[in-house]
Scaffold this motif. Sequence first.
Motif, PDB file in Angstrom:
ATOM      1  N   UNK A 183       0.810  -1.216   0.000  1.00 31.27           N
ATOM      2  CA  UNK A 183       0.000   0.000   0.000  1.00 31.27           C
ATOM      3  C   UNK A 183       0.844   1.267   0.000  1.00 31.27           C
ATOM      4  N   UNK A 184       2.161   1.118   0.201  1.00 29.15           N
ATOM      5  CA  UNK A 184       3.042   2.286   0.201  1.00 29.15           C
ATOM      6  C   UNK A 184       3.509   2.666  -1.193  1.00 29.15           C
ATOM      7  N   UNK A 185       3.218   1.835  -2.186  1.00 29.88           N
ATOM      8  CA  UNK A 185       3.604   2.151  -3.562  1.00 29.88           C
ATOM      9  C   UNK A 185       2.994   3.479  -4.003  1.00 29.88           C
ATOM     10  N   UNK A 186       3.701   4.252  -4.819  1.00 29.76           N
ATOM     11  CA  UNK A 186       3.110   5.483  -5.350  1.00 29.76           C
ATOM     12  C   UNK A 186       1.790   5.235  -6.089  1.00 29.76           C
ATOM     13  N   UNK A 187       1.711   4.142  -6.848  1.00 26.53           N
ATOM     14  CA  UNK A 187       0.472   3.855  -7.579  1.00 26.53           C
ATOM     15  C   UNK A 187      -0.669   3.529  -6.617  1.00 26.53           C
ATOM     16  N   UNK A 188      -0.373   2.870  -5.506  1.00 24.12           N
ATOM     17  CA  UNK A 188      -1.397   2.572  -4.512  1.00 24.12           C
ATOM     18  C   UNK A 188      -1.893   3.863  -3.867  1.00 24.12           C
ATOM     19  N   UNK A 189      -0.967   4.761  -3.580  1.00 20.85           N
ATOM     20  CA  UNK A 189      -1.363   6.043  -2.995  1.00 20.85           C
ATOM     21  C   UNK A 189      -2.204   6.859  -3.980  1.00 20.85           C
ATOM     22  N   UNK A 190      -1.879   6.734  -5.262  1.00 20.91           N
ATOM     23  CA  UNK A 190      -2.664   7.424  -6.285  1.00 20.91           C
ATOM     24  C   UNK A 190      -4.094   6.885  -6.321  1.00 20.91           C
ATOM     25  N   UNK A 191      -4.240   5.566  -6.164  1.00 21.43           N
ATOM     26  CA  UNK A 191      -5.573   4.970  -6.133  1.00 21.43           C
ATOM     27  C   UNK A 191      -6.359   5.465  -4.920  1.00 21.43           C
ATOM     28  N   UNK A 192      -5.681   5.588  -3.799  1.00 23.70           N
ATOM     29  CA  UNK A 192      -6.346   6.100  -2.598  1.00 23.70           C
ATOM     30  C   UNK A 192      -6.838   7.527  -2.820  1.00 23.70           C
ATOM     31  N   UNK A 193      -6.052   8.317  -3.537  1.00 23.78           N
ATOM     32  CA  UNK A 193      -6.446   9.708  -3.798  1.00 23.78           C
ATOM     33  C   UNK A 193      -7.657   9.794  -4.718  1.00 23.78           C
ATOM     34  N   UNK A 194      -7.897   8.724  -5.492  1.00 22.16           N
ATOM     35  CA  UNK A 194      -9.064   8.678  -6.375  1.00 22.16           C
ATOM     36  C   UNK A 194     -10.334   8.251  -5.633  1.00 22.16           C
ATOM     37  N   UNK A 195     -10.175   7.827  -4.391  1.00 24.95           N
ATOM     38  CA  UNK A 195     -11.323   7.402  -3.613  1.00 24.95           C
ATOM     39  C   UNK A 195     -11.424   5.911  -3.401  1.00 24.95           C
ATOM     40  N   UNK A 196     -10.405   5.157  -3.844  1.00 28.51           N
ATOM     41  CA  UNK A 196     -10.411   3.710  -3.650  1.00 28.51           C
ATOM     42  C   UNK A 196     -10.057   3.366  -2.202  1.00 28.51           C
ATOM     43  N   UNK A 197     -10.629   2.266  -1.733  1.00 27.95           N
ATOM     44  CA  UNK A 197     -10.182   1.676  -0.484  1.00 27.95           C
ATOM     45  C   UNK A 197      -9.001   0.775  -0.842  1.00 27.95           C
ATOM     46  N   UNK A 198      -7.819   1.159  -0.458  1.00 28.81           N
ATOM     47  CA  UNK A 198      -6.629   0.383  -0.793  1.00 28.81           C
ATOM     48  C   UNK A 198      -6.387  -0.636   0.321  1.00 28.81           C
ATOM     49  N   UNK A 199      -6.403  -1.913  -0.060  1.00 31.02           N
ATOM     50  CA  UNK A 199      -6.245  -2.994   0.905  1.00 31.02           C
ATOM     51  C   UNK A 199      -4.991  -3.790   0.571  1.00 31.02           C
ATOM     52  N   UNK A 200      -4.114  -3.887   1.539  1.00 30.17           N
ATOM     53  CA  UNK A 200      -2.883  -4.660   1.373  1.00 30.17           C
ATOM     54  C   UNK A 200      -3.172  -6.111   1.738  1.00 30.17           C
ATOM     55  N   UNK A 201      -3.043  -6.998   0.773  1.00 37.23           N
ATOM     56  CA  UNK A 201      -3.383  -8.403   1.021  1.00 37.23           C
ATOM     57  C   UNK A 201      -2.636  -9.301   0.053  1.00 37.23           C
ATOM     58  N   UNK A 202      -2.233 -10.466   0.549  1.00 41.59           N
ATOM     59  CA  UNK A 202      -1.626 -11.502  -0.286  1.00 41.59           C
ATOM     60  C   UNK A 202      -2.736 -12.476  -0.673  1.00 41.59           C
ATOM     61  N   UNK A 203      -3.257 -12.321  -1.887  1.00 41.10           N
ATOM     62  CA  UNK A 203      -4.417 -13.107  -2.299  1.00 41.10           C
ATOM     63  C   UNK A 203      -4.081 -14.574  -2.590  1.00 41.10           C
ATOM     64  N   UNK A 204      -2.796 -14.932  -2.488  1.00 39.48           N
ATOM     65  CA  UNK A 204      -2.429 -16.333  -2.690  1.00 39.48           C
ATOM     66  C   UNK A 204      -2.648 -17.158  -1.423  1.00 39.48           C
ATOM     67  N   UNK A 205      -2.919 -16.482  -0.304  1.00 36.20           N
ATOM     68  CA  UNK A 205      -3.168 -17.177   0.957  1.00 36.20           C
ATOM     69  C   UNK A 205      -4.647 -17.091   1.315  1.00 36.20           C
ATOM     70  N   UNK A 206      -5.192 -18.084   2.025  1.00 36.02           N
ATOM     71  CA  UNK A 206      -6.613 -18.039   2.402  1.00 36.02           C
ATOM     72  C   UNK A 206      -6.976 -16.791   3.199  1.00 36.02           C
ATOM     73  N   UNK A 207      -6.146 -16.423   4.175  1.00 35.18           N
ATOM     74  CA  UNK A 207      -6.458 -15.245   4.988  1.00 35.18           C
ATOM     75  C   UNK A 207      -6.393 -13.965   4.168  1.00 35.18           C
ATOM     76  N   UNK A 208      -5.382 -13.870   3.285  1.00 37.52           N
ATOM     77  CA  UNK A 208      -5.260 -12.692   2.445  1.00 37.52           C
ATOM     78  C   UNK A 208      -6.414 -12.575   1.460  1.00 37.52           C
TER      79      UNK A 208
END
Length: 317
Positions: free
Chosen positions: A45-70
């Motif tokens: 979520x610290x990536x510049x592109x992630x921060x740009x998405x947050x500025x657009x109004x997105x809920x930025x969620x940091x998650x590893x989707x390869x794991x069940x919990x993520x």
Amino acid sequence: MTISKDSSAPIFVVVGSTGGQGGSVVRAIQESSKPYRVRAITRDAAKPKAKELASLGCEVVEADISTPDGAKKAFEGADFAFAMTLTDFEVANPLDKEFADAKSQIDAAKAACAKTLIWSGATHIKDGSGGKNSIATFENKAAVTAYARSLGGLKIIDVQPGNFLSNYFTHMRPRKLEDGSFVMGMALDANTKIPLIDLEADYGKYVVAALEDGSLETVHAAPEYITPVQVAAGFAKATGKKVFFAPVPDEQLKAILTQTRGEILAVNMVAMFRAFREAGYYCGADLAPSNKMLSKPARKFDEMLAANPTGVAELFA
């Protein structure tokens, strides 16, 4: 329309949100006339592109989707979702890893009771060619589609991206010869029809249109078929340079890729280009139904080049 923060708007989960495909989906959602809350999934979520998405109004969620919990964290509460994977030939058993990552996303979307999952899949070349051709990465993605649809209760839309325009600015870029002309070497025939897409600009349009139109279960995301000769001619027209296509034999391609990228990738790439020549990227599918859904047409090749004059000029410097 802007991305919504209204609690009554549906949640649209976008995997790979800081990459080419996912980023394109977010932009297309932003341009839709319908309101969506966007949950942008990223590993950092610290990536510049992630921060740009947050500025657009997105809920930025940091998650590893390869794991069940993520995956659970990413898809929980989703109404709609875009899922995708990338083939990583640097890991052991890359196809098994990719299938497992895709399955993790699909299972999480199913468990979250999402209404629709849009999946970045690929054509089952072996079936489409009557068993004459096969591309391991394509068959693997097609197996993911089959698995997702076998679950029931979750609508699956398979939006298959065409050949990326970016390929012609990287590993398939024109090569300058001593006489000042340029050659485009590809392991294709002169008349091979390739569906070409400007991924970042247009892929998301197909995803959002497929969701909102709802009439197609499989979408071929490309505006047109184009041959290697037409690609070379398009570059020539855009630059005033002499550009021509030259076919690369399979054996030569395999030798180059084995040396630079390893044998597993080399074998898959040779099979892929052979299948493109003999069966077709989409096995001859008509692109018209997929493009009919779009409210704003995807760019064709000449328009892609015209929209990127700096990048084109750098290729021919």
